[in-house]
Design a protein around this motif. Structure first.
Motif, mmCIF file in Angstrom:
data_model
loop_
_atom_site.group_PDB
_atom_site.id
_atom_site.type_symbol
_atom_site.label_atom_id
_atom_site.label_comp_id
_atom_site.label_asym_id
_atom_site.label_seq_id
_atom_site.Cartn_x
_atom_site.Cartn_y
_atom_site.Cartn_z
ATOM 1 N N UNK A 297 0.841 -1.202 0.000
ATOM 2 C CA UNK A 297 0.000 0.000 0.000
ATOM 3 C C UNK A 297 0.872 1.247 0.000
ATOM 4 N N UNK B 87 0.491 5.308 1.140
ATOM 5 C CA UNK B 87 -0.305 6.291 1.848
ATOM 6 C C UNK B 87 0.325 7.669 1.673
ATOM 7 N N UNK C 61 0.615 11.269 3.730
ATOM 8 C CA UNK C 61 0.400 11.837 5.050
ATOM 9 C C UNK C 61 0.797 13.304 5.064
ATOM 10 N N UNK D 280 -3.467 12.202 9.836
ATOM 11 C CA UNK D 280 -3.403 10.758 9.651
ATOM 12 C C UNK D 280 -3.139 10.398 8.202
ATOM 13 N N UNK D 281 -2.465 9.268 7.955
ATOM 14 C CA UNK D 281 -2.225 8.825 6.578
ATOM 15 C C UNK D 281 -3.540 8.548 5.852
ATOM 16 N N UNK E 98 -5.054 6.552 2.375
ATOM 17 C CA UNK E 98 -4.693 5.522 1.401
ATOM 18 C C UNK E 98 -4.717 6.061 -0.030
ATOM 19 N N UNK F 127 4.149 7.158 2.338
ATOM 20 C CA UNK F 127 4.554 5.991 3.128
ATOM 21 C C UNK F 127 4.204 4.711 2.386
ATOM 22 N N UNK G 168 5.693 -0.715 8.085
ATOM 23 C CA UNK G 168 5.695 0.606 7.487
ATOM 24 C C UNK G 168 7.108 1.039 7.133
ATOM 25 N N UNK G 169 7.244 1.708 5.990
ATOM 26 C CA UNK G 169 8.478 2.414 5.706
ATOM 27 C C UNK G 169 8.485 3.730 6.464
ATOM 28 N N UNK G 170 9.630 4.394 6.484
ATOM 29 C CA UNK G 170 9.732 5.661 7.208
ATOM 30 C C UNK G 170 9.288 6.848 6.365
#
Lengths: 113, 112
Positions: free
Chosen positions: A34, A36, A38, A43-44, A46, A89, A103-105
């Motif tokens: 996925x 996202x 942000x 909040x993130x 989608x 993200x 999650x990636x950073x």
């Protein structure tokens, strides 16, 4: 160990230009990937979600690609706008039933006039 | 409007004073999760719930508790907050573990 790595960490582009963000993932067994968006302090939200059988998915000016063989994904933003300034993200999910998410950073994108 | 609502948005508290951050969703989702977000570390999962009365630990559960007595609510409880729990917290919900997650607006917690 499940990992998601994103590059670049940050990026500045001119309004109207295109850009591509990268994501490499190591999760097993892979289920979906996925992207996202942000905004700062929010909040993130989608953008796309892809399973291993999908190579590409679009959402307006956002197009995500997935190569399950090389475990790489990219997010391409076309004709960038100032409102695209945000962190992007990448999230990889593993497993069946309840899925473990990693999650990636994030890549912090700044679009300037 | 479909949404995930967290309260409060901002909270400053002192070490050791119990607090609860509420989370509510109106989409009839089964899955709910709590995350914390710290600079340079990305989002890390604290706890998740697959349905009413079903909860489990995520990656960083120490110092937190949760409960899922109703499908729509998933509160995060800090029994004895410490300064290392200063962070930005997000609640999220989804239909299943494989579908997109909807995130709340976030709760910025400062423990002094």
């Amino acid at each position: 160990k499940n990992q998601v790595e994103q590059s670049p960490q940050s990026l500045i582009i001119l309004e109207g230009k295109n850009c591509t963000l990268q994501c490499n993932y190591t999760v097993s067994p892979f289920s979906n990937l996925r992207w996202y968006k942000q905004d700062t302090g929010r909040g993130p939200v989608s953008l796309t979600i892809m399973t291993f059988s999908e190579n590409t998915k679009s959402n307006g000016r956002y197009t995500a690609t997935l190569d399950a063989d090389t475990k790489q994904s990219s997010l391409h933003i076309t004709a960038s706008q100032l409102s695209d300034s945000a962190s992007y993200i990448c999230v990889a999910s593993a497993g069946r039933g309840y899925q473990k998410v990693t999650f990636g950073t994030g890549t912090k994108l700044q679009v300037i006039p | 409007e479909a949404q995930v609502t967290q309260n409060p948005r901002y909270l400053i508290t002192v070490t050791g004073k119990k607090l609860t951050v509420t989370c509510s969703q109106n989409m009839n989702h089964e899955y709910m999760s709590w995350y914390r977000q710290d600079p340079g570390l990305g989002l890390r999962q604290i706890y998740y719930s697959m349905n009413v009365e079903v909860t489990d630990k995520g990656d960083v559960p120490e110092g937190y508790k949760v409960s899922r007595k109703e499908k729509r609510n998933f509160p995060l409880i800090l029994e004895s907050p410490s300064p290392n729990q200063t962070s930005l917290y997000f609640c999220a919900s989804s239909f299943t573990g494989a579908t997109e997650a909807f995130f709340g607006q976030g709760t910025r917690l400062t423990v002094v």
